[in-house]
Write a protein that holds these residues in place. Structure first.
Motif, PDB file in Angstrom:
ATOM      1  N   THR A 275      58.258  17.332  45.056  1.00 47.65           N
ATOM      2  CA  THR A 275      58.197  16.349  44.373  1.00 47.65           C
ATOM      3  C   THR A 275      58.974  15.224  44.884  1.00 47.65           C
ATOM      4  O   THR A 275      58.586  14.079  45.055  1.00 47.65           O
ATOM      5  CB  THR A 275      58.640  16.550  42.752  1.00 47.65           C
ATOM      6  N   ALA A 276      60.065  15.388  45.448  1.00 53.69           N
ATOM      7  CA  ALA A 276      60.868  14.500  45.992  1.00 53.69           C
ATOM      8  C   ALA A 276      60.097  13.981  47.225  1.00 53.69           C
ATOM      9  O   ALA A 276      60.284  12.848  47.752  1.00 53.69           O
ATOM     10  CB  ALA A 276      62.269  15.182  46.377  1.00 53.69           C
ATOM     11  N   VAL A 277      59.651  14.919  48.202  1.00 52.73           N
ATOM     12  CA  VAL A 277      59.079  14.503  49.521  1.00 52.73           C
ATOM     13  C   VAL A 277      57.950  13.553  48.987  1.00 52.73           C
ATOM     14  O   VAL A 277      57.738  12.753  49.684  1.00 52.73           O
ATOM     15  CB  VAL A 277      58.490  15.585  50.132  1.00 52.73           C
ATOM     16  N   VAL A 278      57.087  13.931  48.026  1.00 50.52           N
ATOM     17  CA  VAL A 278      56.103  12.880  47.744  1.00 50.52           C
ATOM     18  C   VAL A 278      56.437  11.612  47.212  1.00 50.52           C
ATOM     19  O   VAL A 278      56.036  10.599  47.694  1.00 50.52           O
ATOM     20  CB  VAL A 278      55.110  13.531  46.626  1.00 50.52           C
ATOM     21  N   GLU A 279      57.644  11.585  46.459  1.00 54.88           N
ATOM     22  CA  GLU A 279      58.182  10.288  46.033  1.00 54.88           C
ATOM     23  C   GLU A 279      58.557   9.353  46.854  1.00 54.88           C
ATOM     24  O   GLU A 279      58.340   8.282  46.828  1.00 54.88           O
ATOM     25  CB  GLU A 279      59.077  10.655  44.978  1.00 54.88           C
ATOM     26  N   ARG A 280      59.050  10.038  47.974  1.00 58.14           N
ATOM     27  CA  ARG A 280      59.637   9.173  49.132  1.00 58.14           C
ATOM     28  C   ARG A 280      58.329   8.186  49.795  1.00 58.14           C
ATOM     29  O   ARG A 280      58.575   7.439  50.430  1.00 58.14           O
ATOM     30  CB  ARG A 280      60.400  10.063  50.316  1.00 58.14           C
ATOM     31  N   ARG A 281      57.224   9.030  49.730  1.00 61.51           N
ATOM     32  CA  ARG A 281      55.969   8.422  50.464  1.00 61.51           C
ATOM     33  C   ARG A 281      55.561   7.271  49.761  1.00 61.51           C
ATOM     34  O   ARG A 281      54.566   6.472  50.014  1.00 61.51           O
ATOM     35  CB  ARG A 281      54.985   9.302  50.515  1.00 61.51           C
ATOM     36  N   ARG A 282      55.599   7.259  48.256  1.00 58.30           N
ATOM     37  CA  ARG A 282      55.484   6.351  47.569  1.00 58.30           C
ATOM     38  C   ARG A 282      53.950   6.105  47.339  1.00 58.30           C
ATOM     39  O   ARG A 282      53.391   5.011  47.846  1.00 58.30           O
ATOM     40  CB  ARG A 282      56.069   4.926  47.684  1.00 58.30           C
ATOM     41  N   PRO A 283      53.085   7.216  46.963  1.00 58.14           N
ATOM     42  CA  PRO A 283      51.874   6.890  46.957  1.00 58.14           C
ATOM     43  C   PRO A 283      51.306   6.127  45.857  1.00 58.14           C
ATOM     44  O   PRO A 283      52.484   6.038  44.704  1.00 58.14           O
ATOM     45  CB  PRO A 283      51.213   8.578  46.785  1.00 58.14           C
ATOM     46  N   HIS A 284      50.095   5.777  45.689  1.00 58.07           N
ATOM     47  CA  HIS A 284      49.745   5.175  44.473  1.00 58.07           C
ATOM     48  C   HIS A 284      49.825   6.107  43.117  1.00 58.07           C
ATOM     49  O   HIS A 284      49.602   7.423  43.301  1.00 58.07           O
ATOM     50  CB  HIS A 284      48.196   4.715  44.555  1.00 58.07           C
ATOM     51  N   ARG A 286      48.180   6.828  41.084  1.00 59.32           N
ATOM     52  CA  ARG A 286      46.826   7.627  40.905  1.00 59.32           C
ATOM     53  C   ARG A 286      46.632   8.768  41.612  1.00 59.32           C
ATOM     54  O   ARG A 286      46.008   9.920  41.260  1.00 59.32           O
ATOM     55  CB  ARG A 286      45.659   6.787  40.666  1.00 59.32           C
ATOM     56  N   ARG A 287      47.507   8.724  42.845  1.00 56.22           N
ATOM     57  CA  ARG A 287      47.090   9.778  43.855  1.00 56.22           C
ATOM     58  C   ARG A 287      48.216  10.776  43.920  1.00 56.22           C
ATOM     59  O   ARG A 287      48.137  11.896  44.420  1.00 56.22           O
ATOM     60  CB  ARG A 287      46.909   8.855  45.043  1.00 56.22           C
ATOM     61  N   ARG A 288      49.440  10.487  43.008  1.00 54.14           N
ATOM     62  CA  ARG A 288      50.687  11.468  43.282  1.00 54.14           C
ATOM     63  C   ARG A 288      50.526  12.784  42.775  1.00 54.14           C
ATOM     64  O   ARG A 288      50.976  13.731  43.539  1.00 54.14           O
ATOM     65  CB  ARG A 288      51.561  10.815  42.443  1.00 54.14           C
ATOM     66  N   ALA A 289      50.076  13.108  41.671  1.00 53.58           N
ATOM     67  CA  ALA A 289      49.612  14.379  41.219  1.00 53.58           C
ATOM     68  C   ALA A 289      48.877  15.177  41.984  1.00 53.58           C
ATOM     69  O   ALA A 289      48.998  16.446  42.519  1.00 53.58           O
ATOM     70  CB  ALA A 289      48.793  14.259  39.934  1.00 53.58           C
ATOM     71  N   ALA A 290      47.775  14.571  42.903  1.00 46.55           N
ATOM     72  CA  ALA A 290      46.975  15.373  43.732  1.00 46.55           C
ATOM     73  C   ALA A 290      47.689  15.687  44.839  1.00 46.55           C
ATOM     74  O   ALA A 290      47.636  16.537  45.650  1.00 46.55           O
ATOM     75  CB  ALA A 290      45.633  14.721  44.010  1.00 46.55           C
ATOM     76  N   MET A 291      48.355  14.689  45.480  1.00 45.14           N
ATOM     77  CA  MET A 291      49.105  14.781  46.650  1.00 45.14           C
ATOM     78  C   MET A 291      50.298  15.926  46.368  1.00 45.14           C
ATOM     79  O   MET A 291      50.590  16.656  47.517  1.00 45.14           O
ATOM     80  CB  MET A 291      49.848  13.630  46.990  1.00 45.14           C
ATOM     81  N   GLU A 292      51.044  15.918  45.279  1.00 47.02           N
ATOM     82  CA  GLU A 292      52.021  17.081  44.875  1.00 47.02           C
ATOM     83  C   GLU A 292      51.336  18.445  44.928  1.00 47.02           C
ATOM     84  O   GLU A 292      51.782  19.408  45.658  1.00 47.02           O
ATOM     85  CB  GLU A 292      52.783  16.800  43.566  1.00 47.02           C
ATOM     86  N   ALA A 293      49.997  18.435  44.140  1.00 44.98           N
ATOM     87  CA  ALA A 293      49.302  19.825  44.261  1.00 44.98           C
ATOM     88  C   ALA A 293      49.005  20.111  45.618  1.00 44.98           C
ATOM     89  O   ALA A 293      49.259  21.277  46.191  1.00 44.98           O
ATOM     90  CB  ALA A 293      48.024  19.523  43.586  1.00 44.98           C
TER      91      ALA A 293
END
Length: 347
Positions: A275-284, A286-293
């Motif tokens: 979750t921290a890695v995804v947060e640093r990428r700052r995705p939109h 709407r895309r955050r949950a899919a990217m984390e999955a």
């Protein structure tokens, strides 16, 4: 020392020195690293689609069995000619660094080895060995800036036989630069859109760069990468009915999995929290949950395999244009099924 400054890399690639059969490309922009690795592969004279002359290996696999690198480098191509060995996902692995040191002292005969790595620090063993070796070359790859970005735009405009207005160029440059493959893909899309016109205008850039169809492309990529297979048929239908070019989707998939590979390396090698890695990428949002999955579902080795497969699909789409939609459909569905199975195993 066998290394180039960032500003010297393009010149080296235009006149590659074959006295360096082992080349390391590294940097924070995976798209730029990948693009330059593809250029080196093409300059080697080896057909990357020929399984008897070319092979792609994962750095993680080599850490477990480094002997395979020497075996592949020493294998004689079945039909003669040079052999190409590409290594992806390199980082701080000791076995690979030691192997590069050995290969620098005893260069492979008739083989070109291209190693793709992330942003290596000055004291990284792999980078040091590549810089010190007499038969190795280290090439730093950093994001497009200034003249480099203009040069890339000019290359694509020249291929398409198009000019561009000053205001249109300024607008285009403002929307590019974060990732080399992404930037080049946007310019190629723009050239295709403006094909047959005297030149590209501001209106053309506004209409196609960041086109709303990209939202559907993003949805399809997210659905495939996160294993939402049930959504894919509808999204594929929307893409094909809207006339979205298949290369646009394939390039989006390629960029996504290149980014996912870098993120997964942070998790597997650095112990970072997904979750921290995804947060640093700052995705939109709407895309955050899919990217984390997707980040949780895909392991590094599997991501590297998908990248190899996508490059093959892109090549097949170009060679067999009539089947490009079928190939795109297969790419999305098979990636989606693989992601769904991975998510199921992790529950």
């Amino acid at each position: 020392m066998a290394q180039k400054k960032a500003g010297e890399v393009e010149a080296f690639l235009s006149r590659p020195d074959t006295s360096f059969p082992v080349v390391l490309l590294y940097g924070p922009d995976p798209g730029l690293v990948s693009e330059r690795a593809q250029k080196l592969a093409a300059l080697s004279g080896v057909d990357p689609s020929d399984p008897f002359a070319s092979v792609t290996l994962s750095a993680d696999e080599l850490e477990k069995d480094i002997g395979r690198l020497f075996d592949e480098a020493g294998t004689v191509s079945m039909f003669g000619g040079r052999r190409l060995v590409r290594v992806r996902g390199a980082g701080n692995g000791k076995a690979l660094a030691d192997a590069v040191a050995d290969l620098a002292q005893k260069p492979p005969q008739g083989a070109t080895i291209v190693i793709e790595a992330g942003d290596l620090k000055k004291n990284a063993a792999l980078r040091q060995q590549a810089e010190r070796g007499r038969a190795t070359m280290a090439l730093p790859c950093y994001q497009d800036e200034g003249r480099a970005l203009d040069r890339m735009i000019d290359e694509e405009l020249e291929k398409a036989g198009l000019g561009i207005e000053r205001a249109a160029r300024d607008l285009l440059r403002s929307r590019l630069g974060a990732d080399r493959l992404a930037s080049r893909g946007e310019v190629q899309k723009l050239c295709l859109y403006a094909s047959g016109k005297a030149g590209i205008t501001e209106e053309d850039v506004s209409a196609i760069v960041g086109d709303v169809s990209a939202e559907t492309v993003d949805e399809a990529v997210d659905a495939a990468a996160s294993g939402e297979v049930k959504r894919l048929p509808e999204l594929i239908e929307r893409l094909t009915s809207s006339g979205t070019a298949t290369f646009q989707l394939h390039q989006a998939l390629l960029r996504y999995f290149q980014q996912l590979l870098a993120m997964r390396q942070e998790v597997e090698r650095g112990g970072a929290v997904p979750t921290a890695v995804v947060e640093r990428r700052r995705p939109h949002f709407r895309r955050r949950a899919a990217m984390e999955a997707a980040l949780v579902a895909w392991e590094e080795e599997a991501i590297a395999a998908v990248l190899t497969r996508l490059e093959r699909d892109i090549l097949d789409s170009r060679r067999h244009a009539a089947l490009s939609v079928t190939i795109m459909h297969r790419s999305l569905m098979e990636i989606g099924v693989q992601a769904a199975r991975a998510r199921t195993r992790r529950r």
